[in-house]
Design a protein around this motif. Structure first.
Motif, short mmCIF file in Angstrom:
data_model
loop_
_atom_site.label_atom_id
_atom_site.label_comp_id
_atom_site.label_asym_id
_atom_site.label_seq_id
_atom_site.Cartn_x
_atom_site.Cartn_y
_atom_site.Cartn_z
N MET A 1 72.24 54.89 42.33
CA MET A 1 71.22 54.80 41.61
C MET A 1 70.48 53.31 41.37
N HIS A 2 69.35 53.25 42.10
CA HIS A 2 68.66 51.74 42.07
C HIS A 2 68.21 51.48 41.17
N CYS A 3 67.98 50.17 40.88
CA CYS A 3 67.24 49.47 39.78
C CYS A 3 67.39 50.25 38.36
N THR B 1 67.25 43.15 44.43
CA THR B 1 65.99 42.68 43.82
C THR B 1 64.87 43.45 43.54
N ASP B 2 64.47 44.78 44.45
CA ASP B 2 63.48 45.48 44.61
C ASP B 2 62.32 44.68 44.87
N SER B 3 62.62 43.51 45.72
CA SER B 3 61.31 42.72 45.92
C SER B 3 60.43 43.30 46.68
N GLY C 1 66.43 57.37 51.57
CA GLY C 1 65.69 57.23 50.42
C GLY C 1 64.72 55.78 50.71
N GLU C 2 63.77 55.23 49.68
CA GLU C 2 64.36 55.76 48.36
C GLU C 2 63.76 57.22 47.99
N THR C 3 64.27 58.06 47.24
CA THR C 3 64.08 59.14 46.86
C THR C 3 64.42 59.39 45.53
N SER D 1 70.98 44.66 47.87
CA SER D 1 71.05 46.05 48.43
C SER D 1 69.56 47.12 48.23
N HIS D 2 68.50 46.12 47.90
CA HIS D 2 67.32 47.01 47.95
C HIS D 2 66.16 45.94 47.82
N CYS D 3 65.37 46.10 48.79
CA CYS D 3 64.30 45.24 48.82
C CYS D 3 63.31 45.79 49.76
N HIS D 4 62.10 45.31 49.87
CA HIS D 4 60.88 45.84 50.53
C HIS D 4 60.32 44.55 51.35
N ILE D 5 61.12 44.13 52.07
CA ILE D 5 60.41 42.72 52.70
C ILE D 5 59.38 43.07 53.92
NI NI Z 1 62.23 50.06 45.66
#
Ligand code: NI
Length: 254
Positions: A152-154, A202-204, A91-93, A6-10
């Motif tokens: 609410m991420h990570c 992952t927030d990878s 987001g992300e914000t 649900s959240h990565c920076h590929i």
């Molecule tokens: Ni992030």
């Protein structure tokens, strides 16, 4: 079995340089979709390009609170960019009083604008909060963030913060940090959040889960986050995958 990151920076170069390997690894690990999260407007075209190119990659639009000297997004601009069908979130914000200090009025104002844009366009929020939970929750309440909903991420806060976010209709997303041996508070929260409000991420390229801790992270590793939550809750990883994928689809209206 299947999982969604649900959240990565590929789009970050560490991963985008090897995007074919990253996507192949996802497939091998039954990670069927990923949300590539925008951190500033300058890089948004690359985020969107990935989402346009690959059916199972989605995009968000927003400017991260850690980016100080960048183009400031207005509500109108965010709403306009969010019209694209592959943009599923704002987001992300949020707020970050850990990475930045001093007068952070601009951060709070930026956060308010993201919430307003989210309510205006009907796409949920992806919220980052670090050393700033009290202000984050206060601004969410003041701006009526419950009308927009989001995640609410990570998540790294305590149960009281989780509960306040849940009360506003938000989901709680766990990253690889939940697999770290010393992350007792996060493990506790992961046992208590209702199963229909959990997402995994992952927030990878950051925060690789055990057994890859300290190495380059990638969406394929979200499976290890699911396995840890399964262990904590006495479920199978398949069940966690199914439930969190359903939550993802519900939150982002897919
Ligand atoms: Ni992030």
């Amino acid at each position: 079995m299947s999982f969604i990151d649900s959240h990565c920076h590929i789009n970050f170069h560490e991963l985008s340089e090897n995007i074919h390997d990253v996507l192949a690894k996802m497939q091998q690990n039954e990670v069927v979709a990923a949300l590539c999260v925008s951190v500033n407007l300058a890089d948004f075209p690359q985020v969107l390009a990935l989402a346009e190119r690959y059916p199972h990659i989605y995009a968000s639009v927003g400017v991260h609170p850690d980016y100080e000297s960048v183009e400031e997004p207005t509500v109108e601009r965010l709403v306009e960019l969010a019209q694209h069908p592959k943009v599923i979130a704002i987001g992300e914000t949020g707020l970050d009083y850990y990475r930045l200090t001093g007068d952070l009025d601009w951060q709070r104002e930026r956060f308010r604008n993201h919430i307003r844009a989210s309510i205006a366009c009907g796409k949920p929020l992806i919220i980052h909060t670090r050393s700033s939970a009290e202000d984050t929750l206060r601004i969410m309440a003041e701006e009526g963030a419950e009308k927009a909903g989001g995640v609410m991420h990570c998540f790294t806060e305590n149960w009281e913060v989780a509960q306040a976010a849940l009360d506003m209709g938000f989901y709680i997303s766990f990253s690889g940090i939940v697999t770290f041996k010393n992350a007792l508070q996060i493990k506790d929260v992961a046992q208590r959040v209702p199963m229909d409000r959990i997402l995994i991420e992952t927030d990878s390229p950051y925060l690789a889960p055990v057994p890859f801790r300290g190495k380059l992270n990638q969406p394929a590793y979200v499976k290890h986050v699911a396995e840890e939550i399964a262990l904590l809750r006495g479920m199978s990883a398949a069940e966690v995958g199914q439930q969190t994928s359903g939550n993802f689809a519900r939150l982002f209206k897919l």
